[in-house]
Design an enzyme around this catalytic site. Sequence first.
Site, PDB file in Angstrom:
ATOM      1  N   ASP A  78      13.134  -5.498   4.406  1.00  0.00           N
ATOM      2  CA  ASP A  78      11.934  -4.804   3.952  1.00  0.00           C
ATOM      3  C   ASP A  78      11.751  -5.028   2.451  1.00  0.00           C
ATOM      4  O   ASP A  78      12.710  -4.951   1.674  1.00  0.00           O
ATOM      5  CB  ASP A  78      12.082  -3.314   4.251  1.00  0.00           C
ATOM      6  CG  ASP A  78      10.878  -2.501   3.867  1.00  0.00           C
ATOM      7  OD1 ASP A  78       9.801  -2.737   4.449  1.00  0.00           O
ATOM      8  OD2 ASP A  78      11.007  -1.626   2.985  1.00  0.00           O
ATOM      9  N   GLU A 111      10.353  -9.811   4.586  1.00  0.00           N
ATOM     10  CA  GLU A 111       9.002  -9.332   4.330  1.00  0.00           C
ATOM     11  C   GLU A 111       8.722  -9.756   2.890  1.00  0.00           C
ATOM     12  O   GLU A 111       9.244  -9.155   1.950  1.00  0.00           O
ATOM     13  CB  GLU A 111       8.897  -7.821   4.468  1.00  0.00           C
ATOM     14  CG  GLU A 111       7.483  -7.312   4.199  1.00  0.00           C
ATOM     15  CD  GLU A 111       7.387  -5.790   4.156  1.00  0.00           C
ATOM     16  OE1 GLU A 111       6.354  -5.251   4.598  1.00  0.00           O
ATOM     17  OE2 GLU A 111       8.324  -5.143   3.655  1.00  0.00           O
TER      18      GLU A 111
END
Length: 691
Positions: free
Chosen positions: A354, A390
Amino acid sequence: MAHLPDLQPGWHEPLGSLARDGGVNFAVFSENATRIELCVFDAEGQRELRRYVLDGPHDGVWHGFLPGVGPGLVYGLRAHGPYAPEQGHRFNPHKLLLDPQAREIVGHFGWRAEHHGYELGHPDGPRSFDTRDNATQALKARVAPPPVPCALRRPRVAAADAVLYEVHVKGFSKLLPGVPDELRGTYAGLAHPASIAHFKRLGVTTLSLLPVQYCIAEPHLAERGLNNYWGYNTLGFFCPDPRWAQAAHRHDPTAVTAEFRQMVAALHEAGLEVVLDVVYNHTPEGNEFGPTLSLRGLDNKSYYRLVGGDWSRYENLTGCGNTLHASHPRVTQFVLDSLRYWVAEMGVDGFRFDLAPVLGRSSHGFDPNAAFFTALRQDPVLAGVHLIAEPWDAAYDGYQVGRFPGRFLEWNDKFRDAVRGYWLKAGPGVGRGEFARRFMASSDVFHHGQRQPTASVNFIAVHDGFTLADLTSFSAKHNHANGEDNRDGRDGELCANFGVEGPTDDAAINATRDRVRRALLATLLLAQGTPMLCAGDEIANSQGGNNNAYCQDNPTTWLNWDHADGWLTELVSQLLALRAQEPLLRHPRWFANGPGEASIAWYAPSGHEMTPNDWHDAGQRAFGAQLREAGASTPRLMIVFNPDPTPLPFLLCNGPWQLILDSSGDSAAPLVLPGQPLNVPARSLLVLRHQ
């Protein structure tokens, strides 16, 4: 425990607590503390039994060995040192701290004033000092049983064959028929035969789980009686989240860990990989106004990125208040220790990072050759696992798509936006050139540095944003249930309701929505690169237009199997079966026109190869692609795209061709001779095989 023995010096590694040799070894990093204390509690974590001063520091590590104890021992830490926020230090020995390397966490966290290192309401704010003790209310670590390596039965799916399936542990099986009530919404439920049967029917290979590390809710959610359902607020980086364990296991961390390991083993036995979404970019301690729970109290200056010129404040590159200082060697070690734990002891097959640019940030911005990435890529335990980024964070230069090193795969939002824009006719017009570029794995982004088409993780929808059903049913977000007056969530998301906002009984509108959904899924699952399907899109699951359902642990986010679109599910199964049968649909290298290379040619509806004028003709949107195997004299496959609302005659060359898939379901399976036109249904994708 009637009597606790004296503490011996012990070892300075490994970090955390380790049951060994008839006792427990403790090792904690703090570069700037003047003293670290080990506080041992009773089994309920309510009464402190004894306090020990750890030996050290040894290269920044404080350590000790406590003989005569073992797994199940409950403990916390206290760190002494300067409380000087302007110098970056926030030591407060009145605050019991959670061991950041804890394998087991006990207690129930609640947002209380005494968890803060400063006095709430004081005129000096976070520069004040709070002397209240929070030990009885603080989360505590519990010594875990000695580590047991996972059996090496990993499926090891090749990158070109991988099909990702992003899924929430609870949301998938909470309402799934065939799963016993006591297992629904749990790790065991995700690995139940009924769940596995669905994964295998679809043809996905790799489950990408939303965060499953120990998480606490943000204070604004707790105030409203909500929770962080998605889990992007990690406090325990070595512990599976007990919320997703069976009710009988939730209060026993050892049982939670065992259930998680059993889930992974069952999925592996079925040939399915497990990838974890991990959040090594921030913690729940927030900015300078947040609590002192773990890292802040142990060594604030080492663990967090602080604002230059005012070390009392935190760099907020995550939008969550703080940013982990991943470039610090000990923070790099902390993250790598956590990753190795989940691979070696919990058995997982990879990670989706993330806000991944945070891990590569130096004082000069993002660096794809940062020390963290170098250490990660050479680590022998992590050498065989999937690494997925990401590739953006919340900094001013946060968008880093295409810049990650080595074997990293990256979420490609350019694919999402181009494919949605092409089929929905939403937002800025997406022409054939942009669509073709994204369909072929975005070579303008990823074709460099020996990277392959698989580096592009293609998606239409993911956990944050509209579901596939909702992006074809709503023209704006509907997030009022989140309690933020519909301000949260992404504005301007590409979507179209085709005439009515939300559900409708209008048969024509519903038919249009269905056709577009099928075309979107066909594009996703037949494109070059690595496809990622969002769980529930294959059954047309809706979240009622909520495009940020991070705090909705209720039927909003639980997959609604009672209203599953079986036709859509069958289409996904057919598409992935076709992808598996045809290597050209998952080619591991870039298409080229040289001898001995697989190649692609693009055709206009009139039957001629696309010219520069065709590519720039904004009035024409339908076109096709012929894929040719290396060394072949004739093409193997043809894919035809028609996003228009009316059927279109398409002249096929290099035939004859056999129609093998029509996303709309309108066509039969005719044999099309050379020079013969094929009627391409409205809003459809067709696949033909050369005969």
